[in-house]
Write a protein that holds these residues in place. Sequence first.
Motif, mmCIF file in Angstrom:
data_model
loop_
_atom_site.group_PDB
_atom_site.id
_atom_site.type_symbol
_atom_site.label_atom_id
_atom_site.label_comp_id
_atom_site.label_asym_id
_atom_site.label_seq_id
_atom_site.Cartn_x
_atom_site.Cartn_y
_atom_site.Cartn_z
ATOM 1 N N ARG A 6 3.293 -26.054 -45.231
ATOM 2 C CA ARG A 6 2.615 -25.188 -46.209
ATOM 3 C C ARG A 6 3.310 -25.397 -47.541
ATOM 4 O O ARG A 6 4.316 -24.775 -47.828
ATOM 5 N N GLN A 7 2.787 -26.320 -48.339
ATOM 6 C CA GLN A 7 3.441 -26.715 -49.577
ATOM 7 C C GLN A 7 2.522 -26.548 -50.781
ATOM 8 O O GLN A 7 1.311 -26.658 -50.660
ATOM 9 N N GLU A 22 8.050 -25.333 -50.914
ATOM 10 C CA GLU A 22 7.757 -25.045 -49.512
ATOM 11 C C GLU A 22 8.685 -23.989 -48.933
ATOM 12 O O GLU A 22 8.249 -23.107 -48.213
ATOM 13 N N PHE A 23 9.974 -24.081 -49.241
ATOM 14 C CA PHE A 23 10.967 -23.162 -48.694
ATOM 15 C C PHE A 23 11.711 -22.467 -49.821
ATOM 16 O O PHE A 23 11.896 -23.037 -50.901
ATOM 17 N N LYS A 29 9.970 -20.188 -45.144
ATOM 18 C CA LYS A 29 8.732 -20.698 -45.725
ATOM 19 C C LYS A 29 8.233 -19.729 -46.785
ATOM 20 O O LYS A 29 8.252 -18.518 -46.598
#
Length: 164
Positions: A6-7, A22-23, A29
């Motif tokens: 999930r970017q 992303e993080f 996340k």
Amino acid sequence: MDFSVRQVIIFGSDYQRKVTLEFDKTGNKLFNYAYRIRTDSLNIVYVVDCLDDEDNGRLVAVDRNDRLKFTYEAHTEFGIFQPEGITITPSDNIVVADYHNKSLHVINSKGDLLGLQFIFKDLNICDPCSLCFDTGGYLLIGCGKEKDEDYGEIYVVKMVDNLG
């Protein structure tokens, strides 16, 4: 374990990847399902993030160094928060269309709610999908089409940007 990616990826004018969000700094996340994205004049990235199958969501603000600035999930008295459209005012306030509550949430760049406007009910606007400001300072609200309609509609609203 969730192995999905999930970017939000930011490319430069040379079409090269410049930033991948992303993080956060602790390895968590940032997003469940990035739905809509906008940036302000300071290049803060605002992402409408869908959390579940009922379209309950939140607004995630991240700088380009992966630092989470804030998460806005609305207030519990509003019930479900279903963010759809998002736009940024000339003074970097964030305007989010809340489908479930038929309202606009106006949020400052710190994540504080500045105002809540229930204009969708007042103007009988259905299915607000997209928001943007034109060069004259008018808020354009793009709406999906009704079942018996061939096209969606665009509403034009004058919005005062001195909320913060």
